[in-house]
Enzyme design. Structure first.
Site, PDB file in Angstrom:
ATOM      1  N   GLU A   3      82.551   2.644 -47.808  1.00 41.79           N
ATOM      2  CA  GLU A   3      84.063   2.470 -48.153  1.00 41.79           C
ATOM      3  C   GLU A   3      84.308   4.723 -48.207  1.00 41.79           C
ATOM      4  O   GLU A   3      83.964   4.968 -49.531  1.00 41.79           O
ATOM      5  CB  GLU A   3      84.217   1.574 -49.403  1.00 41.79           C
ATOM      6  CG  GLU A   3      85.926   1.748 -50.567  1.00 41.79           C
ATOM      7  CD  GLU A   3      85.417   2.271 -51.880  1.00 41.79           C
ATOM      8  OE1 GLU A   3      86.599   2.122 -51.836  1.00 41.79           O
ATOM      9  OE2 GLU A   3      84.326   2.527 -52.463  1.00 41.79           O
TER      10      GLU A   3
ATOM     11  N   ASP B 196      79.933   1.385 -51.381  1.00 42.37           N
ATOM     12  CA  ASP B 196      81.081   1.594 -52.491  1.00 42.37           C
ATOM     13  C   ASP B 196      81.325   3.117 -52.531  1.00 42.37           C
ATOM     14  O   ASP B 196      80.198   4.129 -52.711  1.00 42.37           O
ATOM     15  CB  ASP B 196      80.186   0.835 -53.929  1.00 42.37           C
ATOM     16  CG  ASP B 196      81.294   1.261 -55.447  1.00 42.37           C
ATOM     17  OD1 ASP B 196      82.329   0.214 -54.717  1.00 42.37           O
ATOM     18  OD2 ASP B 196      81.494   2.039 -55.566  1.00 42.37           O
TER      19      ASP B 196
HETATM   20  C1  NOJ Z   1      85.065   0.854 -54.952  1.00 48.24           C
HETATM   21  C2  NOJ Z   1      85.693  -0.437 -54.825  1.00 48.24           C
HETATM   22  O1  NOJ Z   1      86.455  -0.769 -54.382  1.00 48.24           O
HETATM   23  C3  NOJ Z   1      86.649  -0.144 -56.564  1.00 48.24           C
HETATM   24  O2  NOJ Z   1      86.367  -1.881 -56.811  1.00 48.24           O
HETATM   25  C4  NOJ Z   1      85.768  -0.394 -57.537  1.00 48.24           C
HETATM   26  O3  NOJ Z   1      86.148   0.301 -59.240  1.00 48.24           O
HETATM   27  C5  NOJ Z   1      85.608   1.952 -57.585  1.00 48.24           C
HETATM   28  N1  NOJ Z   1      84.828   1.908 -56.175  1.00 48.24           N
HETATM   29  C6  NOJ Z   1      84.651   2.243 -58.819  1.00 48.24           C
HETATM   30  O4  NOJ Z   1      82.705   1.351 -57.665  1.00 48.24           O
END
Ligand code: NOJ
Length: 515
Positions: free
Chosen positions: A257, A199
């Site tokens: 990500e 993440d």
């Molecule tokens: C990316 C995640 O995909 C999202 O859903 C989340 O709110 C943020 N990161 C914070 O963790």
């Protein structure tokens, strides 16, 4: 060709609270997922990615983790997790779990210690700073609206949170944070996971001077503007994580990500000794436009090719508006989304599908009083947030439960989704589900499609035409975005997203032909 499994894998994203509910509380859970694994297997993907299922107060629906090595009781138990992994592996599906290293929940024991006693060693795991002239320490803003700092009344210092105040950012310059996450990764690797989705992968390290960075208005979807994050140190961290994964058998992998638009910068994350994959979000914010999509594809292939990495492609996830809606909604939006499926699965590299994408689900317009996303609340409703793409999956039957739950779903499933349920689409050769299954079956069976070389072919404006080749087999992928009816190449038509009578492919459709 025998190659690393992840290079051309198709991973199916499961948003845990919205996939399948086994106990009637209206919220999806791990046993529910287990019961629906046959659907995933039959779809024909290589693995699943589970969004966070760890204990969490739920301020950001699981992306605020209060314990990284357990399962939230509303989603099940560690035994349920083990059983899910075992079932998935038995079916030949890999399991990727989400790891949230940028921030914890404010209810994590580390943060509780940090605020209860400023002298506690856990305080140094977070980024606490004195204010500046009665204001926060710098002008950084939260991705979800408002300042990125919240005052800790007891100490008079502020703490940093790139997301909600309930998600305090960790200080990755602190060696203990690094050690702890290595342990956490080991915990899940030892339990048999095949990898991690990281993440907010670009933001772990903040510039030590925390210099002011003014947010452009409107805030861009990508984080390239933020010079206080995406620091070079993160690459050293990922090299060490890669060594850790490589010390396990069976090729464990990471997908970052990394929310950067600059493909050269993005590709740095997937250099040979770093992460294996990173999401490439460029399609999420691109219109149904041949020229623009082609430019995106070229830039990605060039940048990723330059570091020897495999590209990846994404059209949907739990943070963005559903694809048919982005493409205009209604029948036209659905046609474009079907065509985009053949583009997505025809491109070289890995691909990600979001639950419900295979059913062609559209974004749900929810009444404000039902919204739950902190984005909605922190922007005072200016941004509607992400609930509309998180509505539970309609498996069968009708309202209210649709086979998702025996109770009442945590977000209502639209009554007119009866015809879109997995059960309703089953057996209909024209359905979105059938198209996805057919495309994935061809991709598994035909090396050229899965791992073959890529080359553009000339095509009229408003269209995309490329070939994938392996050995003496060549598959041509044709996408007619908005040209007149387009003559398909001579050969065997393998799959088309719309009927193509006389081998003429209508606008807003795509086809794969063996030539
Ligand atoms: C990316 C995640 O995909 C999202 O859903 C989340 O709110 C943020 N990161 C914070 O963790």
């Amino acid at each position: 060709m025998n190659e690393h499994w992840w290079r051309s894998a198709v991973i199916y994203q499961i948003y845990v609270r919205s996939f399948a509910d086994s106990d009637g509380d209206g919220v999806g859970d791990l046993p529910g997922i287990r019961s629906r694994l046959p659907h995933v297997k039959e779809l024909g993907v290589d693995g699943i990615w589970l969004t966070p299922f760890y204990p969490s107060p739920g301020a950001d629906h699981g992306y605020d983790v209060s314990d990284y090595v357990d399962v939230d009781p509303q989603f099940g138990t560690l035994d349920d997790f083990d059983a899910l992994v075992a079932d998935a592996h038995r079916l030949g599906l890999r399991v990727i779990v989400d790891i949230v290293p940028n921030h914890t929940s404010n209810e994590h024991q580390w943060f509780r210690n940090a605020v209860s006693d400023p002298q506690h060693p856990d305080r140094a795991r977070y980024i606490f700073r004195p204010g500046r002239d009665g204001e926060p320490p710098n002008v950084w803003t939260s991705a979800f609206g408002g300042p990125a700092w919240t005052l800790d009344d007891a100490s008079g210092e502020y703490y940093l949170h790139l997301f909600t105040p309930e998600q305090p950012d960790l200080d990755w310059h602190n060696g203990r944070v690094r050690e702890d996450f290595e342990e956490i990764l080991r915990f899940w690797l030892d339990r048999g996971v095949d990898g991690f989705r990281i993440d907010v992968g670009q933001a772990l390290y903040k510039a030590p001077d925390l210099h002011d960075v003014h947010q452009p208005e409107p805030r861009p979807a990508f984080a390239d503007w933020h010079t206080g994050i995406n620091q070079a140190e993160v690459h050293g961290l990922y090299r060490s994580w890669r060594r850790l994964a490589d010390s396990y058998p069976d090729e464990r992998m990471y997908v970052g990500e990394v929310v950067l638009e600059n493909q050269v910068e993005l590709a740095k994350y997937v250099r040979p000794d770093e992460l294996q994959l990173t999401f490439n979000f460029t399609f999420l914010y691109e219109d149904w436009n041949a020229k623009a999509l082609r430019a995106r594809i070229e830039r990605t292939l060039e940048a990723f090719g330059a570091v020897g990495a495999t590209a990846s492609w994404v059209l949907e996830n739990h943070d963005v508006t559903r694809l048919p809606t982005r493409y205009g909604g209604g029948e036209e939006g659905r046609r474009r989304a079907r065509a985009a499926t053949l583009l997505l699965l025809g491109l070289p590299g890995a691909a990600f599908l979001y639950q419900g994408q295979e059913l062609g689900l559209e974004e749900v317009e929810l009444p404000d009083e039902l919204r739950q996303d902190p984005v909605f609340f922190r922007t005072n409703g200016a941004r509607k947030g992400r609930d509309g793409c998180r509505v539970p999956i309609p498996w069968s039957g009708g309202p209210p439960g649709f086979g998702f739950t025996a109770g009442s779903p945590w977000l209502p499933i639209p009554a007119d989704w009866t015809a879109l349920s997995a059960e309703a689409q089953e057996g209909s050769p024209q359905s979105s589900l059938a198209l996805h299954r057919a495309a994935l079956e061809l991709r598994r069976r035909i090396d050229a499609l899965r791992t073959g070389s890529f080359a553009w072919r000339e095509s009229p404006s408003g269209t995309l035409l490329f070939e994938r080749a392996s050995g003496n087999e060549t598959i041509v992928c044709v996408v007619n975005l908005n040209a007149e009816h387009l003559q398909l190449p001579d050969g065997e038509l393998l799959l088309a997203s719309e009927p193509a009578p006389g081998n003429l492919l209508p606008p807003s459709s795509a086809a794969w032909t063996r030539v």
